[in-house]
Structure formats: structure tokens, C-alpha cells
Motif scaffolding. Structure first.
Motif, PDB file in Angstrom:
ATOM      1  N   ALA A 120      57.876  96.351  66.667  1.00  0.00           N
ATOM      2  CA  ALA A 120      58.046  95.343  65.620  1.00  0.00           C
ATOM      3  C   ALA A 120      57.309  95.760  64.354  1.00  0.00           C
ATOM      4  O   ALA A 120      56.177  96.268  64.418  1.00  0.00           O
ATOM      5  N   HIS A 121      57.948  95.558  63.221  1.00  0.00           N
ATOM      6  CA  HIS A 121      57.365  95.842  61.912  1.00  0.00           C
ATOM      7  C   HIS A 121      57.836  94.771  60.925  1.00  0.00           C
ATOM      8  O   HIS A 121      58.985  94.326  61.002  1.00  0.00           O
ATOM      9  N   PHE A 122      56.993  94.409  59.980  1.00  0.00           N
ATOM     10  CA  PHE A 122      57.468  93.733  58.784  1.00  0.00           C
ATOM     11  C   PHE A 122      57.906  94.836  57.821  1.00  0.00           C
ATOM     12  O   PHE A 122      57.160  95.795  57.587  1.00  0.00           O
ATOM     13  N   VAL A 123      59.109  94.694  57.281  1.00  0.00           N
ATOM     14  CA  VAL A 123      59.663  95.733  56.421  1.00  0.00           C
ATOM     15  C   VAL A 123      60.104  95.149  55.080  1.00  0.00           C
ATOM     16  O   VAL A 123      60.432  93.963  54.983  1.00  0.00           O
ATOM     17  N   VAL A 124      60.091  95.999  54.060  1.00  0.00           N
ATOM     18  CA  VAL A 124      60.648  95.654  52.757  1.00  0.00           C
ATOM     19  C   VAL A 124      62.048  96.241  52.684  1.00  0.00           C
ATOM     20  O   VAL A 124      62.242  97.431  52.934  1.00  0.00           O
ATOM     21  N   VAL A 125      63.028  95.391  52.376  1.00  0.00           N
ATOM     22  CA  VAL A 125      64.407  95.841  52.187  1.00  0.00           C
ATOM     23  C   VAL A 125      64.714  95.771  50.696  1.00  0.00           C
ATOM     24  O   VAL A 125      64.517  94.727  50.067  1.00  0.00           O
ATOM     25  N   LEU A 126      65.166  96.877  50.125  1.00  0.00           N
ATOM     26  CA  LEU A 126      65.590  96.921  48.728  1.00  0.00           C
ATOM     27  C   LEU A 126      67.046  97.342  48.684  1.00  0.00           C
ATOM     28  O   LEU A 126      67.415  98.385  49.219  1.00  0.00           O
ATOM     29  N   GLN A 127      67.863  96.502  48.065  1.00  0.00           N
ATOM     30  CA  GLN A 127      69.303  96.769  47.996  1.00  0.00           C
ATOM     31  C   GLN A 127      69.689  97.220  46.602  1.00  0.00           C
ATOM     32  O   GLN A 127      69.344  96.572  45.606  1.00  0.00           O
ATOM     33  N   HIS A 128      70.405  98.331  46.532  1.00  0.00           N
ATOM     34  CA  HIS A 128      71.027  98.793  45.301  1.00  0.00           C
ATOM     35  C   HIS A 128      72.496  99.026  45.612  1.00  0.00           C
ATOM     36  O   HIS A 128      72.843 100.008  46.266  1.00  0.00           O
ATOM     37  N   GLY A 129      73.354  98.103  45.180  1.00  0.00           N
ATOM     38  CA  GLY A 129      74.765  98.198  45.534  1.00  0.00           C
ATOM     39  C   GLY A 129      74.915  98.077  47.038  1.00  0.00           C
ATOM     40  O   GLY A 129      74.335  97.185  47.662  1.00  0.00           O
ATOM     41  N   PRO A 130      75.677  98.979  47.665  1.00  0.00           N
ATOM     42  CA  PRO A 130      75.860  98.884  49.112  1.00  0.00           C
ATOM     43  C   PRO A 130      74.737  99.529  49.923  1.00  0.00           C
ATOM     44  O   PRO A 130      74.773  99.506  51.151  1.00  0.00           O
TER      45      PRO A 130
END
Length: 252
Positions: free
Chosen positions: A143-153
């Protein structure tokens, strides 16, 4: 004199990258995204020295992709979001070096709404997967807390450093509700797997709520057999501010 950007330098060193390595990774990220840039070692040096305090958006987007952190968490001053500085199309490495008040007042004005451009999946998520350990004859959960960064798809996923001793990265691509990509985990040097680096592929589906993404991973095991198991991402917070990242920078 401008203050050095020690945060960017710390992040780069944490990725075990030289300034040349980071520049190459930025160019590669831009090429993959169809958003090419001409990042160089000299440019990275100028950022870290604080000579340039506001990177152009083409570099900011690549920095987010490579580091997995929002641009405002990378030590740059006068920049709240990657989309809040307009790309003037005038060329050159950056919009503005670190200067005094008059020049700063001439900087491009903020856009009124930048959050939508960041993508609906950007934010903090809980990553959780299961795997069977043949050596311990038991099923375990990572288990991890993660940062998700979206650029387009594209989704760049990076674990917060305090959430686990085993840093996790995922590079994913959206096709409707289908998410496909790769994962890499560097296990803890003092843990059971003694610092081994594992990687593999993953395919997941976005639930209709958009707040859970679940599927299966595949990868090689300790004995170089091919294993698989469930993996899910559960939404926690849409913010990627420093305060939010600090809030989740602990073990789940």
C-alpha cells in the motif's frame, strides 16, 4: 542574488539522476506526450541555481511527468500551477529569470481557471495491490499513498516518500474507461526483498464513479517466475497542494 532551488535538487537526487539524466528524461517525456522540449543540463543548472524561477509550461509539464510531483511542489517561485503561466510562443528556455519587482509585474497574468486542464484524475490516491510470497507461503498487501498527475490521456503516478520504504511509480494511459501501462517498485534495502527492483505491466478499469480504478498487475517474482494479482487505486483528494501532500505523506 536569487535563492537556489534546493527542493528541485533534492527531488532530482532522490530519483538518482544527474542533471544530464534529468534533462534527457524531460526531453523523452515531452516526445512521448507529443509536446517536445529542448531541456539541457545547462537549463537544469539554471533552475537549481534559482537563476530561472518560472519554467515555461512545456518544461513544467515534463517536470511533473518525470518527478510525479506538481510543479508548485518543486521549489519554483511565483508559480501556483503549470497552467497558470501562458506559453507566449516566443521560444527560449523559460518565460522569465528571477528578477526584481518591475520585471515581475510584467509577468503573464494568471488564468482564471486552471484546474480543469490538470485532468479529472489528478490528486492523491491510495494504491493497494496483493501478491503471493512463495518464500513466506502467504498473500501480502502493498500500500502507498500516491500522487496522480494527468496530462491528456497520460497518468503519471508516484508514491509519496513517507508512505512506504519501497518507492512506487506507474506510467499509465487512458483509453475511455480502460487504463493500461507499466509499474516499477524499488523495494526497501533492509526489507525482505533486499532492495530488489521489480517491474511489470498493468491493466485496469475506471469505475463509473471515477473514484476507483481496479484491475490486475503482471510481473516477475523473486524466482523469476511470472506472477499476477489484483491492484486498485482509490481516490482520496483532488488537491496536490503542499499541505495536502504533507497530510498524506505517511504510511496508509
Amino acid at each position: 542574488m536569487s535563492a537556489p532551488n534546493t527542493m528541485l535538487q533534492t527531488v532530482r537526487k532522490g530519483l538518482l539522476m544527474s542533471q544530464d539524466d534529468l534533462a534527457r528524461a524531460l526531453r523523452a517525456a515531452g516526445d512521448r506526450a507529443g509536446d517536445p522540449n529542448d531541456a539541457s543540463k545547462r537549463l537544469v543548472q539554471r533552475w537549481e541555481a534559482g537563476t530561472i524561477s518560472v519554467p515555461r509550461p512545456v518544461y513544467a509539464r515534463a517536470l511533473e511527468t518525470v518527478t510525479g510531483l506538481p510543479i508548485d511542489a518543486l521549489g519554483f517561485t511565483g508559480l501556483a500551477s503549470v497552467e497558470r503561466v501562458a506559453d507566449d510562443g516566443a521560444g527560449g528556455h523559460d518565460l522569465m529569470p528571477a528578477t526584481s519587482g518591475v520585471a515581475a509585474a510584467q509577468a503573464p497574468s494568471p488564468r482564471p481557471d486552471a484546474s480543469a486542464a490538470r485532468g479529472q484524475y489528478s490528486g492523491v490516491w491510495l494504491s493497494r495491490y496483493e501478491y503471493f510470497s512463495s518464500g513466506r507461503n502467504a498473500t501480502h498487501t502493498g500500500a502507498h499513498f500516491v500522487v496522480v498527475l494527468q496530462h491528456g490521456p497520460r497518468l503519471a503516478v508516484r508514491s509519496l516518500p513517507g508512505s512506504s520504504d519501497s518507492p512506487l511509480t506507474m506510467d499509465l494511459e487512458l483509453d475511455g474507461a480502460v487504463v493500461t501501462g507499466s509499474w516499477t517498485e524499488q523495494t526497501a534495502s533492509e526489507g525482505y526483498y533486499a532492495g530488489a527492483r521489480y517491474h511489470g505491466a498493468i491493466q485496469m478499469l475506471v469505475e463509473p464513479t471515477g473514484r476507483r480504478i481496479a484491475g490486475k498487475w503482471v510481473g516477475f517474482g523473486k524466482d523469476f517466475d511470472v506472477n499476477t494479482g489484483p491492484w486498485e487505486l482509490v481516490f482520496k483528494d483532488a488537491s496536490t497542494s503542499k499541505a495536502t501532500l504533507a497530510k498524506y505523506n505517511h504510511r496508509p
